[in-house]
Design a protein around this motif. Structure first.
Motif, PDB file in Angstrom:
ATOM      1  N   ALA A   1      34.117  12.393  32.912  1.00 42.47           N
ATOM      2  CA  ALA A   1      33.816  11.176  32.151  1.00 42.47           C
ATOM      3  C   ALA A   1      33.202  11.499  30.792  1.00 42.47           C
ATOM      4  CB  ALA A   1      32.878  10.279  32.951  1.00 42.47           C
ATOM      5  N   GLY A   2      32.649  12.708  30.660  1.00 39.63           N
ATOM      6  CA  GLY A   2      32.029  13.088  29.399  1.00 39.63           C
ATOM      7  C   GLY A   2      30.693  12.441  29.164  1.00 39.63           C
ATOM      8  N   GLY A   3      30.106  11.891  30.206  1.00 43.55           N
ATOM      9  CA  GLY A   3      28.803  11.229  30.062  1.00 43.55           C
ATOM     10  C   GLY A   3      28.343  10.672  31.398  1.00 43.55           C
ATOM     11  N   ASP A   4      27.340   9.818  31.359  1.00 46.31           N
ATOM     12  CA  ASP A   4      26.797   9.238  32.580  1.00 46.31           C
ATOM     13  C   ASP A   4      27.847   8.394  33.306  1.00 46.31           C
ATOM     14  OD1 ASP A   4      24.536  10.410  31.686  1.00 46.31           O
ATOM     15  OD2 ASP A   4      23.447   8.557  31.241  1.00 46.31           O
ATOM     16  N   VAL A   5      27.733   8.376  34.632  1.00 46.27           N
ATOM     17  CA  VAL A   5      28.630   7.564  35.455  1.00 46.27           C
ATOM     18  C   VAL A   5      27.783   6.603  36.286  1.00 46.27           C
ATOM     19  CG1 VAL A   5      30.315   7.576  37.331  1.00 46.27           C
ATOM     20  CG2 VAL A   5      30.413   9.338  35.558  1.00 46.27           C
TER      21      VAL A   5
ATOM     22  N   SER B   1      20.173  13.212  38.909  1.00 43.76           N
ATOM     23  CA  SER B   1      20.965  14.342  38.439  1.00 43.76           C
ATOM     24  C   SER B   1      22.377  14.301  38.998  1.00 43.76           C
ATOM     25  CB  SER B   1      20.290  15.652  38.860  1.00 43.76           C
ATOM     26  OG  SER B   1      21.151  16.748  38.673  1.00 43.76           O
ATOM     27  N   SER B   2      23.350  14.695  38.165  1.00 41.13           N
ATOM     28  CA  SER B   2      24.737  14.770  38.622  1.00 41.13           C
ATOM     29  C   SER B   2      24.918  15.858  39.674  1.00 41.13           C
ATOM     30  CB  SER B   2      25.670  15.044  37.441  1.00 41.13           C
ATOM     31  OG  SER B   2      25.332  16.270  36.813  1.00 41.13           O
TER      32      SER B   2
ATOM     33  N   TYR C   1      24.584   8.502  37.751  1.00 42.31           N
ATOM     34  CA  TYR C   1      24.563   9.956  37.749  1.00 42.31           C
ATOM     35  C   TYR C   1      24.543  10.434  36.293  1.00 42.31           C
ATOM     36  CZ  TYR C   1      25.702  10.757  42.719  1.00 42.31           C
ATOM     37  OH  TYR C   1      25.675  10.849  44.083  1.00 42.31           O
ATOM     38  N   SER C   2      23.599  11.333  35.971  1.00 40.77           N
ATOM     39  CA  SER C   2      23.484  11.818  34.601  1.00 40.77           C
ATOM     40  C   SER C   2      23.460  13.340  34.569  1.00 40.77           C
ATOM     41  CB  SER C   2      22.211  11.279  33.940  1.00 40.77           C
ATOM     42  OG  SER C   2      22.022  11.853  32.666  1.00 40.77           O
ATOM     43  N   ARG C   3      24.168  13.920  33.631  1.00 51.50           N
ATOM     44  CA  ARG C   3      24.141  15.376  33.488  1.00 51.50           C
ATOM     45  C   ARG C   3      22.929  15.843  32.690  1.00 51.50           C
ATOM     46  NH1 ARG C   3      29.283  16.570  29.489  1.00 51.50           N
ATOM     47  NH2 ARG C   3      28.676  15.230  27.743  1.00 51.50           N
ATOM     48  N   ASN C   4      22.188  14.890  32.106  1.00 47.99           N
ATOM     49  CA  ASN C   4      21.004  15.241  31.322  1.00 47.99           C
ATOM     50  C   ASN C   4      19.742  15.290  32.166  1.00 47.99           C
ATOM     51  OD1 ASN C   4      22.477  15.302  28.867  1.00 47.99           O
ATOM     52  ND2 ASN C   4      22.373  13.069  28.749  1.00 47.99           N
ATOM     53  N   LEU C   5      19.825  14.867  33.417  1.00 45.32           N
ATOM     54  CA  LEU C   5      18.658  14.858  34.299  1.00 45.32           C
ATOM     55  C   LEU C   5      18.742  16.034  35.262  1.00 45.32           C
ATOM     56  CD1 LEU C   5      18.562  11.036  35.067  1.00 45.32           C
ATOM     57  CD2 LEU C   5      17.024  12.310  33.562  1.00 45.32           C
ATOM     58  N   GLN C   6      18.586  17.242  34.723  1.00 43.92           N
ATOM     59  CA  GLN C   6      18.755  18.426  35.546  1.00 43.92           C
ATOM     60  C   GLN C   6      17.770  19.513  35.131  1.00 43.92           C
ATOM     61  OE1 GLN C   6      20.882  18.988  38.251  1.00 43.92           O
ATOM     62  NE2 GLN C   6      19.529  20.762  38.399  1.00 43.92           N
ATOM     63  N   PRO C   7      16.819  19.865  36.019  1.00 41.54           N
ATOM     64  CA  PRO C   7      15.937  21.000  35.715  1.00 41.54           C
ATOM     65  C   PRO C   7      16.673  22.323  35.946  1.00 41.54           C
ATOM     66  CG  PRO C   7      15.407  20.092  37.859  1.00 41.54           C
ATOM     67  CD  PRO C   7      16.482  19.218  37.284  1.00 41.54           C
TER      68      PRO C   7
END
Length: 335
Positions: free
Chosen positions: A93-97, A35-36, A121-127
């Motif tokens: 970045a508007g997406g994964d880094v 997660s980011s 780091y991903s913004r989509n991996l966040q509970p």
């Protein structure tokens, strides 16, 4: 789309060249994504990480972000750390880094370095937690946390722990592999705060609720949706408020001259008096201040004020007109 930062590529090459002489190397990174928001527990596997961990100082960087080393894990083949937040860079970045991972080991008179690619780091991996009910209660309260679909997984092991004010909020089922009912598996879970007599009890106050995820989240914390939080008058946000609960008061009567020690039992009292500190404790008996003498989480003793000094009449009021304990209030300065 993943973005590879050029400065991290340069750092990776430089550190890779430097560790050839050291002989240490990172062979595997698990997990290689997280997660980011940070909080993911990452394990670096490799060789020659040092056999004397007590005389070795470890540090890990993921790109420019420190990954806090968990000191009880290092061995000569692995180092475990918890990632920091990279939300700002991910949003920009508007997406994964995707970033390189560097391990630095300091021993007396020596510095060793190793690097490997990569951690994403991903913004989509966040509970996310959408709701907490109730949002206030005494020690021992039961909480229901509702998350977004699939946030909490299918077993109690998918949620490592829930803490309120540093105190554990325990799950009902002690078996971490137990399947939860379908309604809980997809959306919600229940836990119970420690009671007043236990070591895990939480004192009166306003707190964040920290949810640490296991399973595929690899230890990442769950974030709170904005409407979960409540704001105190001072502007500080909180998710749950622990308040006192009164059980008994004795004695039932005392001198109008004051000086009677009144004992109040219950839950959630401050564990100690803070003279001149941020924590204030106010008790009123018969509408007059009752000065706190000593306190614990389950017991409070205060000394009554003089009724004669208060009204100047020298006459005691009728008992029916005067409740014994009016209130017990615990707060912070300025509240």
């Amino acid at each position: 789309m993943a973005t590879l930062i050029c400065r991290e590529t340069i750092m990776l090459i430089m550190i890779a060249l430097s560790h050839l002489a050291d002989g240490i190397s990172i062979s595997r990174i698990e997990p290689s994504y997280g997660s980011s928001a940070g909080g993911t527990r990452v394990t670096l596997f490799g060789n020659d990480f040092g056999r004397d961990k007590y005389n070795t100082e470890y540090s890990v960087l993921i790109g420019a972000y420190p990954c806090t080393v968990l000191e009880y894990y290092p061995s000569h083949t692995q180092v475990v750390c918890r990632t920091g937040s990279a939300q700002v860079e991910v949003e920009e970045a508007g997406g994964d880094v995707r970033l390189s991972v560097a391990l630095v080991m300091k021993q007396p008179g020596l510095v060793h370095q190793a690097a490997a690619c990569c951690f994403t780091y991903s913004r989509n991996l966040q509970p996310y937690v959408q709701r907490i009910r109730p949002q206030a209660g005494p020690p021992g309260s039961r909480l229901r946390l509702t998350g977004e679909p699939d946030s909490f997984g299918a077993t109690t092991r998918d949620v490592l722990q829930v803490e309120v004010g540093g105190g554990l909020c325990a799950f009902d089922d002690g078996d971490g592999d137990a399947e939860l009912p379908l309604s809980q598996a997809l959306r919600s879970l229940e836990c119970q705060l420690g009671d007043a007599a236990g070591e895990e009890s939480v004192a009166t106050g306003s707190y964040q609720v920290d949810v640490r995820m296991g399973g595929g989240w690899h230890g990442a914390p769950a974030s709170m949706r904005p409407d979960v939080l409540v704001y105190a008058r001072g502007g500080a946000p909180f998710a749950f408020q622990v308040h006192p609960e009164l059980a008994s008061v004795s004695p039932a009567e005392g001198s109008t001259l004051g000086g009677t020690h009144v004992t109040i039992t219950g839950k959630g009292f401050p564990r100690e008096l803070a003279a001149g500190g941020a924590l204030r404790l106010h008790v009123h008996v018969g509408g007059l201040p009752c000065t706190p003498v000593r306190t614990s989480s389950t017991l409070l003793v205060c000394s009554t004020s003089s009724q004669q000094a208060a009204d100047g009449s020298g006459q005691a009021p009728e008992s029916s007109e005067l409740p014994m304990v009016r209130d017990v209030v615990v707060g912070e300065d300025g509240d």
